[in-house]
Write a protein that holds these residues in place. Structure first.
Motif, short mmCIF file in Angstrom:
data_model
loop_
_atom_site.label_atom_id
_atom_site.label_comp_id
_atom_site.label_asym_id
_atom_site.label_seq_id
_atom_site.Cartn_x
_atom_site.Cartn_y
_atom_site.Cartn_z
N ILE A 140 0.83 -1.21 0.00
CA ILE A 140 0.00 0.00 0.00
C ILE A 140 0.87 1.26 0.00
N HIS A 168 -4.16 2.73 -0.53
CA HIS A 168 -4.54 1.71 -1.51
C HIS A 168 -3.29 1.07 -2.11
N VAL A 169 -3.52 -0.06 -2.76
CA VAL A 169 -2.41 -0.81 -3.34
C VAL A 169 -1.79 0.01 -4.46
N ASP A 170 -0.50 0.19 -4.38
CA ASP A 170 0.23 0.97 -5.37
C ASP A 170 0.14 0.27 -6.73
N TYR A 200 -6.61 -0.28 -14.80
CA TYR A 200 -7.17 -0.34 -13.46
C TYR A 200 -8.65 0.04 -13.54
N GLU A 211 -10.45 0.62 -7.25
CA GLU A 211 -9.42 0.78 -6.24
C GLU A 211 -9.16 -0.56 -5.56
N MET A 212 -7.91 -0.79 -5.25
CA MET A 212 -7.51 -2.00 -4.54
C MET A 212 -6.98 -1.56 -3.18
N ARG A 213 -7.73 -1.87 -2.14
CA ARG A 213 -7.32 -1.53 -0.78
C ARG A 213 -6.74 -2.77 -0.11
N VAL A 272 -10.04 -8.23 -5.91
CA VAL A 272 -9.72 -8.05 -4.51
C VAL A 272 -10.48 -9.07 -3.66
N ALA A 305 -10.53 -5.66 -10.52
CA ALA A 305 -9.94 -4.37 -10.15
C ALA A 305 -8.92 -3.95 -11.20
#
Length: 154
Positions: free
Chosen positions: A16, A21-23, A73, A76-78, A107, A114
């Motif tokens: 993250i 969120h995931v870079d 993308y 969002e990927m948290r 995710v 995602a």
């Protein structure tokens, strides 16, 4: 459509960024790790003892090199502790010495992708220092996982 390879890649806290969120670079790392598992460990019926993966039949000294990657993308990927990313992969094109792996990254199970990804791989003969022509046997293994390309917004 052929088979689809699905794997779980464990999320890491270091994935993250400061926004939580995931870079984007880490998403590519996750997909590349899934690609490696796919090519090295995907199940194929009738493999000889000790042989695994789609590339079990390449000659000694041949490896796959990434020629290009395209990623989009879509959500969002948290980071969620102990919740792995879910990657589904298949082969969307087989050429004479290269092939394309397509993938969707989720995710959570049942969620929409995602990210979607295409990765062109070249089989490289390190002894000859040139591209390795895909044999009929390797082509058949790759085509066991044949499917349509991912829908990119290009």
């Amino acid at each position: 459509m052929g088979q689809t390879f699905t794997t779980e890649i464990q999320a890491r806290f270091r994935d993250i960024n400061l926004a939580g969120h995931v870079d984007n670079v880490e998403a590519v790392r996750v997909l590349d790790e899934a690609r490696y598992e796919f090519l090295r460990f995907a199940r194929l019926p009738g493999l000889p003892d000790g042989a695994t993966g789609l590339l079990h039949g390449v000659d000694a000294g041949v490896s796959e090199l990434v020629a290009s990657q395209t990623i989009e993308y879509h959500a969002e990927m948290r980071f969620v502790p102990y919740q792995p990313f879910l990657a589904s992969l298949w082969v969307s094109r087989v050429g004479s010495s290269s092939f394309t792996v397509s993938a969707e990254l989720r995710v959570e199970a049942g969620g929409r992708p995602a990210a979607v990804w295409e990765c062109v791989n070249v089989l490289w003969d390190h002894h000859a220092a040139s591209a390795w022509t895909i044999s009929d046997a390797v082509r058949a293994d790759l085509e066991a996982y044949a499917g349509d390309p991912v829908a990119l917004r290009r």
